[in-house]
Design a protein around this motif. Structure first.
Motif, PDB file in Angstrom:
ATOM      1  N   ALA A  28       1.244  -1.360  -0.107  1.00 33.92           N
ATOM      2  CA  ALA A  28       0.332   0.378  -0.097  1.00 33.92           C
ATOM      3  C   ALA A  28       1.092   1.374  -0.001  1.00 33.92           C
ATOM      4  CB  ALA A  28      -1.110  -0.304   0.599  1.00 33.92           C
ATOM      5  N   GLY A  29       1.663   1.180   0.642  1.00 36.06           N
ATOM      6  CA  GLY A  29       2.544   2.394   1.282  1.00 36.06           C
ATOM      7  C   GLY A  29       4.581   2.113   0.707  1.00 36.06           C
ATOM      8  N   ASP A  30       4.987   3.142   0.351  1.00 41.11           N
ATOM      9  CA  ASP A  30       6.185   3.179   0.458  1.00 41.11           C
ATOM     10  C   ASP A  30       7.104   2.315   1.354  1.00 41.11           C
ATOM     11  OD1 ASP A  30       7.290   6.485   0.366  1.00 41.11           O
ATOM     12  OD2 ASP A  30       6.140   5.425  -1.365  1.00 41.11           O
ATOM     13  N   VAL A  31       7.922   1.504   0.092  1.00 45.29           N
ATOM     14  CA  VAL A  31       8.686   0.244   0.892  1.00 45.29           C
ATOM     15  C   VAL A  31      10.064   1.034   0.745  1.00 45.29           C
ATOM     16  CG1 VAL A  31       9.728  -2.195   0.347  1.00 45.29           C
ATOM     17  CG2 VAL A  31       7.129  -1.655  -0.338  1.00 45.29           C
ATOM     18  N   SER A  32      10.787   0.905   2.678  1.00 47.19           N
ATOM     19  CA  SER A  32      11.756   1.134   3.017  1.00 47.19           C
ATOM     20  C   SER A  32      13.302   0.442   3.132  1.00 47.19           C
ATOM     21  CB  SER A  32      11.674   2.150   4.238  1.00 47.19           C
ATOM     22  OG  SER A  32      10.573   3.477   4.242  1.00 47.19           O
ATOM     23  N   ILE A  33      13.874   0.396   1.878  1.00 46.15           N
ATOM     24  CA  ILE A  33      14.965  -0.751   1.544  1.00 46.15           C
ATOM     25  C   ILE A  33      15.735  -0.118   2.100  1.00 46.15           C
ATOM     26  CG2 ILE A  33      16.153  -1.416   0.099  1.00 46.15           C
ATOM     27  CD1 ILE A  33      13.171  -0.908  -2.093  1.00 46.15           C
ATOM     28  N   VAL A  34      17.193  -0.873   3.433  1.00 45.34           N
ATOM     29  CA  VAL A  34      18.675  -0.818   3.352  1.00 45.34           C
ATOM     30  C   VAL A  34      19.219  -1.842   2.907  1.00 45.34           C
ATOM     31  CG1 VAL A  34      18.035   0.425   5.645  1.00 45.34           C
ATOM     32  CG2 VAL A  34      18.320  -1.948   5.621  1.00 45.34           C
ATOM     33  N   GLU A  35      20.078  -0.785   2.495  1.00 44.21           N
ATOM     34  CA  GLU A  35      20.807  -1.374   1.098  1.00 44.21           C
ATOM     35  C   GLU A  35      23.301  -1.916   2.068  1.00 44.21           C
ATOM     36  OE1 GLU A  35      22.059  -0.417  -2.241  1.00 44.21           O
ATOM     37  OE2 GLU A  35      22.507  -1.775  -3.296  1.00 44.21           O
ATOM     38  N   ALA A  88      23.325   0.182  13.047  1.00 46.98           N
ATOM     39  CA  ALA A  88      23.467   1.863  12.709  1.00 46.98           C
ATOM     40  C   ALA A  88      22.281   2.531  11.546  1.00 46.98           C
ATOM     41  CB  ALA A  88      24.894   2.355  11.746  1.00 46.98           C
ATOM     42  N   PHE A  89      21.581   1.542  10.839  1.00 47.84           N
ATOM     43  CA  PHE A  89      20.535   1.545  10.106  1.00 47.84           C
ATOM     44  C   PHE A  89      19.642   1.139  11.332  1.00 47.84           C
ATOM     45  CE2 PHE A  89      22.576   1.586   6.564  1.00 47.84           C
ATOM     46  CZ  PHE A  89      22.857   1.078   5.126  1.00 47.84           C
ATOM     47  N   PHE A 121       9.169   2.148  -3.879  1.00 42.80           N
ATOM     48  CA  PHE A 121      10.943   1.550  -3.875  1.00 42.80           C
ATOM     49  C   PHE A 121      11.376   2.588  -3.151  1.00 42.80           C
ATOM     50  CE2 PHE A 121       7.902  -2.147  -4.595  1.00 42.80           C
ATOM     51  CZ  PHE A 121       8.229  -2.769  -5.385  1.00 42.80           C
ATOM     52  N   LYS A 122      11.552   2.904  -1.731  1.00 46.55           N
ATOM     53  CA  LYS A 122      12.807   4.093  -1.400  1.00 46.55           C
ATOM     54  C   LYS A 122      13.742   3.065  -0.996  1.00 46.55           C
ATOM     55  CE  LYS A 122       9.243   7.598  -1.123  1.00 46.55           C
ATOM     56  NZ  LYS A 122       9.334   7.677  -2.977  1.00 46.55           N
ATOM     57  N   VAL A 123      15.253   3.862  -1.303  1.00 53.22           N
ATOM     58  CA  VAL A 123      16.520   2.781  -0.812  1.00 53.22           C
ATOM     59  C   VAL A 123      16.575   3.866   0.670  1.00 53.22           C
ATOM     60  CG1 VAL A 123      18.614   2.822  -1.089  1.00 53.22           C
ATOM     61  CG2 VAL A 123      17.455   2.000  -2.664  1.00 53.22           C
ATOM     62  N   VAL A 124      16.431   4.029   1.489  1.00 51.08           N
ATOM     63  CA  VAL A 124      16.947   4.834   2.483  1.00 51.08           C
ATOM     64  C   VAL A 124      18.189   5.601   3.015  1.00 51.08           C
ATOM     65  CG1 VAL A 124      13.874   5.344   3.499  1.00 51.08           C
ATOM     66  CG2 VAL A 124      15.909   3.459   4.306  1.00 51.08           C
ATOM     67  N   ALA A 125      18.710   4.034   2.619  1.00 50.23           N
ATOM     68  CA  ALA A 125      20.291   3.926   3.191  1.00 50.23           C
ATOM     69  C   ALA A 125      21.086   3.165   2.664  1.00 50.23           C
ATOM     70  CB  ALA A 125      19.431   3.222   5.130  1.00 50.23           C
ATOM     71  N   SER A 126      21.983   3.124   1.741  1.00 43.45           N
ATOM     72  CA  SER A 126      23.452   2.390   1.923  1.00 43.45           C
ATOM     73  C   SER A 126      24.460   2.616   2.467  1.00 43.45           C
ATOM     74  CB  SER A 126      23.202   2.902   0.118  1.00 43.45           C
ATOM     75  OG  SER A 126      23.329   1.688  -0.883  1.00 43.45           O
ATOM     76  N   GLN A 127      25.243   1.706   2.312  1.00 42.31           N
ATOM     77  CA  GLN A 127      26.442   1.877   2.822  1.00 42.31           C
ATOM     78  C   GLN A 127      27.715   0.170   2.356  1.00 42.31           C
ATOM     79  OE1 GLN A 127      26.495   3.635   6.580  1.00 42.31           O
ATOM     80  NE2 GLN A 127      28.440   2.666   7.422  1.00 42.31           N
ATOM     81  N   THR A 128      28.103   0.704   2.591  1.00 41.97           N
ATOM     82  CA  THR A 128      28.990  -0.546   2.095  1.00 41.97           C
ATOM     83  C   THR A 128      29.488  -1.568   3.550  1.00 41.97           C
ATOM     84  OG1 THR A 128      31.810  -2.158   2.001  1.00 41.97           O
ATOM     85  CG2 THR A 128      32.485   0.296   2.967  1.00 41.97           C
ATOM     86  N   GLY A 129      29.609  -2.683   3.400  1.00 39.90           N
ATOM     87  CA  GLY A 129      29.342  -3.306   4.993  1.00 39.90           C
ATOM     88  C   GLY A 129      30.900  -4.395   4.711  1.00 39.90           C
ATOM     89  N   PRO A 148      13.464   5.128  10.746  1.00 39.66           N
ATOM     90  CA  PRO A 148      12.007   5.015  11.675  1.00 39.66           C
ATOM     91  C   PRO A 148      11.715   3.867  10.696  1.00 39.66           C
ATOM     92  CG  PRO A 148      11.773   6.471  10.300  1.00 39.66           C
ATOM     93  CD  PRO A 148      13.558   6.662   9.528  1.00 39.66           C
ATOM     94  N   LYS A 149      12.054   3.425   9.744  1.00 36.82           N
ATOM     95  CA  LYS A 149      11.083   2.150   9.513  1.00 36.82           C
ATOM     96  C   LYS A 149      11.979   1.507   8.005  1.00 36.82           C
ATOM     97  CE  LYS A 149       7.719   2.585   5.927  1.00 36.82           C
ATOM     98  NZ  LYS A 149       7.287   1.003   4.963  1.00 36.82           N
ATOM     99  N   ILE A 150      12.049   0.335   8.748  1.00 39.47           N
ATOM    100  CA  ILE A 150      12.577  -0.456   7.313  1.00 39.47           C
ATOM    101  C   ILE A 150      11.320  -1.995   7.427  1.00 39.47           C
ATOM    102  CG2 ILE A 150      14.874  -2.167   7.011  1.00 39.47           C
ATOM    103  CD1 ILE A 150      16.580  -1.061   9.374  1.00 39.47           C
ATOM    104  N   ASP A 151      11.864  -1.831   5.959  1.00 29.45           N
ATOM    105  CA  ASP A 151      11.086  -3.174   5.227  1.00 29.45           C
ATOM    106  C   ASP A 151      11.999  -4.313   4.522  1.00 29.45           C
ATOM    107  OD1 ASP A 151       8.803  -1.958   5.952  1.00 29.45           O
ATOM    108  OD2 ASP A 151       9.037  -0.466   4.566  1.00 29.45           O
ATOM    109  N   VAL A 152      12.928  -3.765   4.726  1.00 31.40           N
ATOM    110  CA  VAL A 152      13.614  -4.891   3.148  1.00 31.40           C
ATOM    111  C   VAL A 152      15.563  -4.642   3.573  1.00 31.40           C
ATOM    112  CG1 VAL A 152      13.855  -6.006   0.852  1.00 31.40           C
ATOM    113  CG2 VAL A 152      12.272  -4.333   1.915  1.00 31.40           C
ATOM    114  N   LEU A 153      16.245  -6.116   4.107  1.00 32.74           N
ATOM    115  CA  LEU A 153      16.757  -5.519   3.421  1.00 32.74           C
ATOM    116  C   LEU A 153      17.801  -6.059   2.144  1.00 32.74           C
ATOM    117  CD1 LEU A 153      20.842  -4.940   4.477  1.00 32.74           C
ATOM    118  CD2 LEU A 153      20.225  -6.995   5.458  1.00 32.74           C
ATOM    119  N   TYR A 154      19.032  -5.682   1.477  1.00 35.07           N
ATOM    120  CA  TYR A 154      19.488  -6.032   0.038  1.00 35.07           C
ATOM    121  C   TYR A 154      20.687  -6.516   0.670  1.00 35.07           C
ATOM    122  CZ  TYR A 154      21.444  -6.009  -4.667  1.00 35.07           C
ATOM    123  OH  TYR A 154      22.513  -6.251  -5.537  1.00 35.07           O
ATOM    124  N   ALA A 155      21.123  -7.013   0.362  1.00 32.83           N
ATOM    125  CA  ALA A 155      22.840  -7.374   0.754  1.00 32.83           C
ATOM    126  C   ALA A 155      23.667  -7.773  -0.406  1.00 32.83           C
ATOM    127  CB  ALA A 155      22.749  -8.246   2.249  1.00 32.83           C
TER     128      ALA A 155
END
Ligand code: GZL
Length: 323
Positions: free
Chosen positions: A159-166, A214-215, A193-201, A220-227
């Protein structure tokens, strides 16, 4: 029965020819075996461990004398290893470039020394394609696209935005650059689909856990992690659980590689999808080494075949999984 003199002569000449062949030219080593200098990235992940094992076992099986170095993910160490292989006059050099840029000088030194170079696993961004004979490895953009396509299917009706961290791989590396691009190209099709944070691991469990912590604090909201690899996903799972959330449910996870521990997490429902990246490049590499050493033409790019896993496929694959 006494040997006929002519058979003794033929055997003696054949023996002499064999010895001279063994002792000849650069890169055949003392015992006559073809010598390969391999400069490995490091030992940062389960994928890399499987890749190293495949190379070492395949060299032995192929009768190729392997000189092997671990660069601990530092480009300067790989360059030093390649230079030492040039000094040792190996027959062929192969390596997995830790990052895409900064290789032209040392590759020109290998070319000047008439030592052919094979790229495995990761690519370089040099415009001069004459600096290496071939690339053997994966299409990382395609791997990123597969991860994006899974997300698009899984969240298409959200329904709403999908918050993605990478969690990105090593900064500047081909897999990090290309997996990021492939994924972004696919999710661009849906503005939700919004990548709200993306950083090297850095492709490691420890750093993946640290960055995910840290993410979790900053978002405030994380729906998905793309690793970009399983090791970072497995580290992130530790952080998610420590934060009192359920990996695979509160935060869905898509990862790349397909190592055993990740397939087990997928079977257990802690990861939701795994895109395979095949580390077992050893047999193909040794075939290429022999062809290149013999001066044969080889294709400029050889891509490995790979699949992807949902939970059922992971459960089916686990019993036979080699790595
Ligand atoms: C990909 C390879 C990457 C893996 C990581 O071919 O270079 O490096 O995805 C590894 O696990 O560290």
């Amino acid at each position: 029965m006494a040997r006929k003199p002519w058979t003794a002569i033929v055997a003696g000449v054949a023996g002499l020819l064999l010895l001279s062949a063994c002792g000849g030219g650069g890169g055949t080593g003392g015992g006559g075996a073809l010598t390969l200098g391999f400069a490995q990235v490091g030992a940062e992940s389960g994928w890399r461990t499987a890749n190293t094992k495949s190379i070492q076992e395949s060299a032995k099986a192929a009768g190729i004398e392997l000189k092997f170095s671990d660069a601990q993910q530092k480009q300067e160490n790989q360059i030093a290893a390649i230079r030492s292989y040039i000094q040792q006059k190996v027959k062929v050099i192969a390596f997995s470039p830790v990052v895409e840029s900064g290789w032209d000088t040392v590759l020109k030194e290998a070319k000047t020394a008439n030592i052919p170079v094979i790229l495995t696993d990761r690519a370089v961004d040099s415009p001069d394609k004459s600096l290496y004979k071939t690339f053997l490895g994966s299409d990382f953009v395609a791997e990123g696209k597969k991860a994006g396509e899974w997300l698009a299917k899984e969240f298409g009706s959200a329904a709403g935005d999908v918050s993605i961290v990478e969690l990105q791989g090593t900064t500047g590396s081909a897999p990090a650059n290309d997996r990021k691009k492939g994924f972004a190209d696919v999710i661009a099709s849906n503005p939700k689909f919004k990548v709200v944070a993306s950083q090297t691991g850095e492709f490691t469990r420890a750093k993946g856990k640290e960055v995910m912590e840290a993410f979790l604090k900053s978002q405030p909201k994380i729906d998905v992690l793309y690793a970009h690899n399983d090791d970072m996903a497995l580290g992130a799972i530790e952080a998610i659980e420590a934060a009192g959330k359920v990996p695979g449910k509160d935060i869905k996870i898509v990862s790349v590689d397909g190592v055993r521990d990740a397939l087990q997490a997928l079977a257990d429902g802690k990861i939701n999808h795994v895109v395979e990246c095949n580390p077992l490049l050893g047999p193909q590499l040794m075939d290429l080494v022999k062809k290149v050493a013999a001066g044969e033409q080889v294709p400029p790019r050889i891509e490995t075949t790979e699949t992807e896993f949902d939970q059922a496929a992971a459960k089916a694959a686990l019993p036979q999984r080699q790595y």
